[in-house]
Each structure stands twice: as C-alpha cells, then as structure tokens.
Enzyme design. Structure first.
Site, PDB file in Angstrom:
ATOM      1  N   GLY A 338     -11.380  79.850  82.071  1.00 10.44           N
ATOM      2  CA  GLY A 338     -11.515  79.780  83.514  1.00 10.44           C
ATOM      3  C   GLY A 338     -10.716  80.891  84.151  1.00 10.44           C
ATOM      4  N   ALA A 339      -9.507  81.112  83.602  1.00 15.18           N
ATOM      5  CA  ALA A 339      -8.638  82.169  84.090  1.00 15.18           C
ATOM      6  C   ALA A 339      -7.522  82.347  83.077  1.00 15.18           C
ATOM      7  CB  ALA A 339      -8.071  81.827  85.473  1.00 15.18           C
ATOM      8  N   MET A 340      -6.702  83.392  83.266  1.00 17.12           N
ATOM      9  CA  MET A 340      -5.592  83.650  82.359  1.00 17.12           C
ATOM     10  C   MET A 340      -4.419  84.205  83.143  1.00 17.12           C
ATOM     11  SD  MET A 340      -4.235  83.624  79.447  1.00 17.12           S
ATOM     12  CE  MET A 340      -2.531  84.141  79.287  1.00 17.12           C
ATOM     13  N   GLU A 341      -3.258  83.612  82.918  1.00 24.45           N
ATOM     14  CA  GLU A 341      -2.085  83.853  83.755  1.00 24.45           C
ATOM     15  C   GLU A 341      -1.305  85.113  83.405  1.00 24.45           C
ATOM     16  OE1 GLU A 341      -0.588  81.055  80.407  1.00 24.45           O
ATOM     17  OE2 GLU A 341      -2.409  81.407  81.535  1.00 24.45           O
ATOM     18  N   GLU A 375      -2.722  79.170  87.975  1.00 22.36           N
ATOM     19  CA  GLU A 375      -2.260  80.439  87.416  1.00 22.36           C
ATOM     20  C   GLU A 375      -0.961  80.897  88.063  1.00 22.36           C
ATOM     21  OE1 GLU A 375      -3.773  80.998  84.817  1.00 22.36           O
ATOM     22  OE2 GLU A 375      -5.429  79.674  85.330  1.00 22.36           O
ATOM     23  N   HIS A 378       2.134  79.345  86.700  1.00 22.81           N
ATOM     24  CA  HIS A 378       2.568  79.933  85.427  1.00 22.81           C
ATOM     25  C   HIS A 378       3.470  81.150  85.608  1.00 22.81           C
ATOM     26  CE1 HIS A 378       0.701  77.748  82.222  1.00 22.81           C
ATOM     27  NE2 HIS A 378      -0.531  77.906  82.668  1.00 22.81           N
TER      28      HIS A 378
END
Length: 950
Positions: A338-341, A375, A378
């Site tokens: 979905g996403a990456m921090e 995100e 994080h």
C-alpha cells in the site's frame, strides 16, 4: 512495508451475493493490505508462523542467514545509473558502484556482505577492492557470490583488526526488472507515450538487490547517494538534493544528482526514484509527487492538505520534533504494497496517495488519510527508533496501524476514525487469530532467519492484532500515559535499535509516574497477549456472577499443536455496563472468578477495547435481544456491532446456537447505523458463501430483503430520492450497504436504479454522473444484470482511466458478470501485464473467485497455470496466500477438500515449506463441512419462520 500496508496493510469490504449472483462491493477502502491493510499487506496474509530449519551438519559462516557480529557499517557512498530504455537484449538495467566504510568489531579474516542478483565487475580476478586510509589493507584471497544466503563472500589473507576502519568498493550491474522489489521499474502511458520510472522497495530484504550492503535493520549507517539519470527526469532520495549538474558519459548528455547524507538509518528505509513526475507543495518541506497529469488534475491536493496537520499531530503525540528536513511522498503506478515508510521519501500506490473529488469515493479519501497517517507515524516509531530484528516487526507495524487512526481522526475529526478501527482492523483479525494455525505476535529471533520467513511476518496478525492489543494497552493505562511512555522511549533510543522489552520498560515508567494501578507490570500483562497466539472468550453468567475464560477457536475440533508457556490464559481487562449504570472494569487474572451481582441486562467489553469475545448465560442473551428489539440505541453503537459479531462467531464455534446468532439481526429493520449493519453483512456473507449454490439461497434472500428494505427506504428519503450525499461519514458507507444489499436481495426498483445510472453513462461516456461513493456497487450490479455490452464498456473505461481509484473500482466490477465466457476472458487478461498490472493480479483473481459463477473458473485457471504464474510473475509480485485463501472461501464439501489436498501435493516440491499456506485453508474447509452439516436444517427451519407469508 507500507510501514504497515502490505495490503496488508488490506481493508476490503465485500457485500453479500446479489440476486443474479453479484457480490462483494468494495466500499472504497483499498483491498490490497493487505488489505494495509494493504502494507506489506498483500491482501489476506497467511496465519502460519515462520517455519524453522534444523541445521544438518557443520556449516561455514556464509551458510548462515544472519550476519556475524564482526563488522559494523558506518557510511555508504553509492552511485547508480538506471537505464530507462532497454538494451540490445531487451533488458532494462542499472549500473553502479558503491563504497562502504565499516569498522571491525571482532578480529576476522572474512567479510560477508549481502548482494542478490547483482553482476559484479572483477578487479584482478576479484569481485571487490578493500582499502584503508593511511594504511595497507589486507589482501583478498578469494571472493565469490553465495546465492542461497545472498552474500558476497570475501576471504582475506590477513585478518581485519578490531577498532580499525576499512573501505570496500564494488562495481556492479543489476536488472531494473518489473518485479516490484529492490531497484525496479514502473511503467505507465501518458499521452500515448510509454514512460518508465526507476524506483525502489527495499523492505524487508531487497536493498541487497540494488547495491552490496549489510542488509539487517540493526546495521544502521549514513548513506551518501548519487543518481545519474536522463535529461528531462528528476532524481529523488531520502535527503535533500544538491544542485544537479549536467554531465556527459560516452557522448550522452545526462544529469548527476547528489544528495545530502542521510541520518543514521537502516538499509530497508533507503529509497531513490528517477522519473519525470511533477509535484505540489513547499520545496523542500512537504511535497506530493505523481504523474504530471495527476498533479495537474489536483489529485495530490488532499494528501498535501492533510500531511502537515498529521505531522503536527505526531510531533505533539510523541512530544518530539520531526527528525528530518523534508518529507516527500510519491505515488507510483506499480507498487506491491500500500505504501512504504522510507525516511523522507515515502512511496505509495496511487490509490493510497491520490484523491480526486467527484471521482474518488469517501472510502478512497479515508484510505488516503489513514495510509498517510500510518507512514508518517513510522517517521519516529520504526525509522528514528528501529526494531533490532524482524521478529519484532509486529510492534513496528501494529503500532503504526493503531496510531494511524489517531492521526486520521485528528485530520478528519468528523469521521469517527477511533471507532472505525474496530471494523477495519479488529473484527477481521479476530477470525484469523481464532485458528489453530495462527501464530504469536512476537517470534524468537532464531525462528526468523530466511527472507521467506521474514516475509511471512507481514500479515494481518502483525498489523491488525498488533494494533488491537496496543489499543487495549493504551486504554487500560490511558492514552495520556501511553503517549508519555512513547516520548521517553523515542528520546532514549533515537537513531538506535530496540526490542519490545524496551518499550514495555518506558511504558511502565510512565505508568508508575502517573500512579495507574495495574495487577501486574506492563510487561507481564502484555506477554500474555504477545508471546502466545489467540485470545480468550470471556463467559459471564449474570445469574451466578461467575466470569470464566478459555482459548477461543472457531473450529472446536481443531487441535492446537503450538505450546504456550501461559497455557492459553490471559490477564483480561474486562469492562461492562449494566442497566442504568456506568462503565465498570475488572481484571480477570485466572481461569474463573466470582465477581458480579444481579443485573437486568449487561454488555461486556465496552466499545470493544479488549481483544476478546464475550459469551453470556442464556438469560442475558435473551435480555439483549429484548433490549435491541425494544430500544437498540440504549446499547452503544460499537457494542451493537460487537454483540452481532460475537454471537455469530460463538455460534460458528458451537458455543451457542446458530439461530440465537441469527436472532441478533432481527432488530436491523430498525437500525440505520453503519457499524451494526456492516458487521451483520460480513457475518451473513458466510451463510451466503456456504449456501448460495443450494436451495437455501432463496429463503436467505427473502430474509435479507425483509431486513434491508427499511434501510433502503431510509437512505432514499435521506438523500431526497438519491439526489444528495449523506453528510455523515459512516452514513455514506451505510448508503452503499443499503443499495448493495437491496439489489442483491431483490428489493423492488434497486436493480433498475443501478442499471439505469450505468446506462446513462454508457449513452454519454464523457459524463459520469454516478455518485463516487456508489460507483463500485452500481458498476457491479449493472454488469451483473447486463451482458457483453456492459462488460466491454466497463473494460474500455478501465483501460482509459487516469485515476487509479476509478480503475480499481472498474477492475472489481468487471468480475461481477454472470457470463462464464467473459470471466474466462478476464482470467486470461490477468496473465498479460499490458492489460492487468502485476500489482493487481492477486486482487483480480480474488474478485473473480468471490463471484459464485467465477469461483470454479478461477480455481481451475489457477491450477492449470500455476507454474507459469510463479515463473513469470515471481513470488514477490503476487500474493499466493491471498489467492489460495480467496478462491477457496466457499469450499465446504468432501470433494473440494480432496481437491485442495491434491493441489497441495502437486505444488509441495515447488513451494517447499511455504506449502504450509494450505494447512489453514484445509482446516477452514473441514470446519465449513462440519458447520454446513450441523446447521443446514436449523437454518432452513428458522428462515421459514421468518419469511413465511413474504
């Protein structure tokens, strides 16, 4: 990933089967994250814990998957040049060179550094060069690549000396493939021109695919990045860039962009992108990047508007300033999670960052707000302070999932996000955790060694159960105390790594300072929830005052082979409200206790803050039914949903009668709130899955029609005959339920309504006047009621969609057709990346499988093309677990059970230990078989009593 969105991070909402068999209406929440829930969420992840391997005989150091503690990286200098056009072999590649400065901690004559799928340029027969400042470095004896453990191995003629610093230099070539891992390429078309993006996804173990590195979270270092890229493109990374310079390489005019050194950070948080995207925002503070047309259309405006407030919320929540100079967020056409921090350069699927008012739905907006919040959480918890090893992943991702709802609630205070976590995270993962094949939140380090074992941890237990137990902890120590404990934790361990025990220590310090009374320490209480799988069912007998607990399992015949040092007992914070009384709390510390006095009626687990189910004596169940029938609003809305969910799951576990659970839904013809309706819809969907191919389908439809017709009329009136949008956030969701369930159960005028709206669009494709919130259910029902013309029209609209959320709705709706040949065509399209993006293949298979017409087609297709799918798509670009899980939801016969067993045997040689993904599916199928045999007759009789005369 997605800092917790391995879609999983997925949050999918699937509607009941339609009259013509159409089902599953996605109410706008992304269906990746996994289903975050959709971060390294692909959809529904496995519940099996990481497998262990038993060493056979003596091993060399390079045979172990963990790095030795002999070396510690300090600084990397990395230069990469991605080629955005294919070479003569048709491959996209990147070239690079890297120098890592490291310190010797323990004397050794061996250097192990991770490298995977990199082709090294040799120096005098070696793969690397070793040097020292002001001294002569040991000479290289032998170098080679150890593929099984993904190492570049360097043997030296003399040992490295403790305390001294060395530099390792390498040159290499890698493939800029489309496998969505490491340094990879994403493709899209703009104005009929194919564009290439070079981007990254390092988590958990793919930084080694981009350059040689010590690729473990605790091996933090500073990174100096330089990217060489074509004219007309821009380069981004974690840090602010210096002024780009024009250079010439072999006669080609290029740009060289270097970046300020990063903060000390883990390799999995490194990111870099080369693209010709545009951005909005304040340079360089907060910027939203995306395809130029998406930015021009304003699709990044909402994300930009909410990023600042959410960052400010977390600065206040952590009592800690944002650690970096800038925050870039970029929407990628191809992204596995979905996403990456990534610290300072967060990467997203387009659906998780872009929002277009009038086209995107209310659920799309919520998804964007929640993922951004996840995100940004994080940036401190996970990035500033990082887990020492992947066995503590649950704390990283569970925490970010929990507080993402706090951040989203701050950004959108009218949405009631603190309540929606119950639906989006908790009730779903309770079903997963009630399996004998679940696993504890916290694993032992030695159980998580290989990349495959690490990847298995990115599941709904890690994300959603982690969020649930932290929410419970925050509730019983209070949110203020929880926040203060986080502040001192982040302050002490900034730029360092920790284990979960360090967090418990700081929360205990905050508890002691605030004088919060607990029966045991935070660590002792929480160990019961993190070191053993599952959760209890708390049974309250209002006649005797006795409270008991036992391990809750959905399949009462399942055998739990996983031992527990706590014998599956928990320290349970039990809360309840009585007639006319205020909330009370009691700690259940043993198997049973005697604490209650008499009451008229009682509801336990107030607002579902505790991670447990509740059962009552028969008298109290009857009182609750009477109370719901007489005045359902007297019971809090979350608890109305919880009572329904507990009852159905208790019935499935044969603890109460199924007909008692069904009676909990009879008040719904007076209910208009979203949470009770959504919970009932999900639970009743199981009945449709089990019986939509049987003679009970008609009576079930009739009962649903009876219950949902008042809701359909309520929203018709509220929206002035569907001409207005409901003001309340959850009303917008429940309007979808009203139309979806009404159409599927045959409510007069519903199918004509949706087909009419869709026909208007077909007659004028340039103008789509369908309410954005209703698009999924309208598209699905119209395509189910139509034929080739409707399907072909939707396919054309899908191909031409420039807004990712709109494409996702159409991609789902195409699976709703009742024409087998169209479904088979759609399945074939899944194997063509030009038609269905690789990131969307898993979801598309599952959508088709949820259609009762499509399920057998998809099941046969997957088995027939299994090897091709694995070989062409790779195990990282699709979620095998979610596909198998999704296509077998209906399995409830001996024949289907044997099909599963046979398929498992056929693929065991290929999947190895990963074939264990079939075990919980086999368990579920056996449980379905038993449930159908036990409940078909009582269900038939009850439905007859409810629908006679209709």
């Amino acid at each position: 990933m997605a800092g917790g969105f391995y879609i999983s991070k997925t949050v999918a909402a699937v509607c009941l089967v339609g009259a013509a068999g159409a089902l599953a209406v996605i109410i706008g929440l992304s269906v990746l994250y996994a289903q975050e829930k959709s971060k390294n969420v692909e959809l529904l992840p496995t519940t099996a814990g990481p497998s262990t391997t038993t060493p056979s005989g003596p091993k060399e150091p390079w045979d172990y998957y963990r790095l030795p503690k002999t070396l510690s990286p300090v600084r990397y200098n990395i230069t990469l040049r991605p080629r955005l056009t294919p070479n003569t072999d048709g491959l996209y590649v990147f070239t690079g060179h890297s120098q890592v400065l490291f310190r010797c901690v323990i004397e050794t004559d061996l250097i192990l550094i991770h490298a995977n799928k990199l082709d090294f340029t040799k120096f005098d027969g070696f793969l690397a060069k070793l040097s020292m400042d002001g001294d002569t470095a040991p000479t290289l004896k032998k170098t080679w690549l150890e593929a099984p453990t993904q190492y570049l191995v360097i043997q030296l003629n003399e040992p490295l000396q403790p305390g001294k610093f060395y530099k390792l230099y390498t040159e290499f070539v890698g493939e800029l493939s489309d496998d969505l891992g490491g340094f990879y390429r994403s493709e899209y078309f703009e104005d009929n021109v194919k564009k290439i993006v070079a981007t990254t996804q390092m988590q958990p173990t793919d930084a080694r695919k981009a350059f040689p590195c010590f690729d473990e979270p605790a091996m933090k270092a500073v990174f100096h990045m330089t990217l060489i890229h074509p004219q007309g493109t821009v380069a981004l990374s974690n840090s602010i860039n210096y002024d780009p310079v024009n250079i010439t390489v072999n006669g080609e005019s290029l740009i060289e962009t270097s970046f300020e050194p990063t903060e000390i950070m883990s390799t999995y948080l490194l990111a870099f992108v080369v693209c010709d995207f545009a951005y909005i925002g304040t340079n360089p503070d907060i910027r939203i990047w995306a395809r130029r047309k998406a930015i021009e259309e304003g699709q990044g405006n909402y994300a930009l508007a909410k990023t600042g407030p959410i960052l400010a919320f977390f600065e206040n929540y952590y009592n800690s300033s944002y650690p970096l100079k800038k925050s870039d967020q970029i929407a990628l056409p191809d992204f596995s999670a979905g996403a990456m921090e990534n610290w300072g350069l967060i990467t997203y699927r387009e659906t998780a960052l872009l929002y277009n008012p009038g086209v995107s739905s209310n659920g799309d907006k919520e998804w964007v707000a929640t993922v951004i919040s996840h995100e940004l959480a994080h940036m401190w918890f996970g990035n500033l302070v990082t887990m020492r090893w992947w066995n503590d992943l649950w704390l990283n991702e569970g925490f970010a999932t929990y507080v993402s709802y706090l951040g989203a609630d701050y950004a959108e205070p009218d949405w009631n996000m603190k309540d929606l976590i119950v639906l989006n995270e908790i009730v779903g993962v309770m079903r997963v955790d009630a399996s004998a094949y679940s696993h504890p939140l916290s694993s032992k380090e030695e159980e998580v060694l290989k990349p495959d074992q690490i990847n298995q941890l990115f599941d709904s237990i890690t994300y959603s159960k982690g969020a649930a137990v932290l929410r419970m902890l925050s509730d019983f120590i209070t949110e203020t105390v929880f926040s203060k404990g986080l502040h001192t934790y982040l302050e002490e361990f900034a730029y360092n790594t920790t284990s979960y025990k360090d967090l418990w220590k700081h929360l205990q310090m905050a508890v002691d300072k605030a004088g919060v009374a607990l029966p045991h320490s935070v660590e002792v209480i929480m160990n019961r929830w993190t070191l053993q799988m599952g959760f209890p069912v708390v049974t309250i007998n209002t006649q005797t005052g006795k409270i008991t607990q036992e391990h809750f399992l959905l399949d009462p015949d399942s055998v739990v082979d996983t031992p527990s040092q706590f014998n599956y007992e928990w320290f349970v914070p039990v809360t309840w409200i009585k007639t006319g009384g205020s909330e009370q709390q009691y700690w259940l510390l043993n198997k049973e206790d005697l604490v209650l006095g008499a009451s008229d009626w009682l509801v336990a687990n107030v607002n579902m803050t505790g991670f447990y189910r509740v059962n009552y004596d028969e008298t109290n169940w009857e009182r609750l039914i009477a109370r719901l029938t007489l005045n359902h609003q007297e019971i809090p809305v979350i608890n109305r949903a919880q009572i329904i969910d507990d009852a159905f799951n208790l019935a499935k576990a044969n603890i109460i009668e199924t007909t008692l659970a069904l009676r909990m839904t009879t008040f719904l013809n007076k209910e208009v709130e979203y949470m009770p309706w959504e919970t009932a819809r999900r639970n009743l969907n199981y009945f449709f899955l089990m019986f939509d191919r049987s003679e009970l389908y008609g009576p079930m439809q009739a009962y649903m029609k009876k219950q949902v017709t008042p809701l359909f009329h309520y929203f018709r009136d509220l929206t002035v005959n569907w001409t207005k949008i409901p003001e309340k956030h959850t009303d917008q969701y429940n309007q979808i339920n009203a139309i979806s369930l009404a159409c599927s159960s045959g409510v007069e005028s519903c199918r004509e309504l949706t087909s009419g709206w869709f026909k208007e669009w077909m007659n004028n494709p340039a103008v789509n006047s369908i309410d954005a919130n209703l698009k999924s259910t309208v598209y699905c029902n119209a395509i189910a009621a139509g034929g080739k013309a409707q399907w072909d029209f939707a396919w054309e609209m899908y191909k031409n969609a420039t807004i990712a959320s709109e494409a996702e709705k159409l991609m789902y709706a195409l699976s709703c057709t009742q024409e087998p040949w169209l479904l088979n065509r759609y399945l074939q399209y899944c194997l063509d990346p030009e038609k269905i993006r690789k990131q969307d293949v898993s979801n598309t298979f599952i959508y088709i499988g949820r259609n009762p017409v499509g399920q057998p087609l998809a099941w046969d297709f997957i088995r027939a093309n299994w090897l091709y799918i694995l070989n062409e798509y790779g195990r990282g670009t699709i979620s095998i677990v979610s596909i198998i899980n999704g296509l077998t939801e209906r399995f409830s016969t001996e024949y289907e059970y044997k099909q599963l067993e046979l398929f498992k045997k056929e693929v065991e040689a290929i999947l190895g230990s990963a074939a264990g993904i079939f075990d919980p599916v086999l368990e579920r199928t056996k449980a379905n078989m038993n449930w159908v045999a036990l409940n078909k007759k009582p269900l038939s009789d009850w439905l007859s009593s409810q629908t006679s005369g209709i």
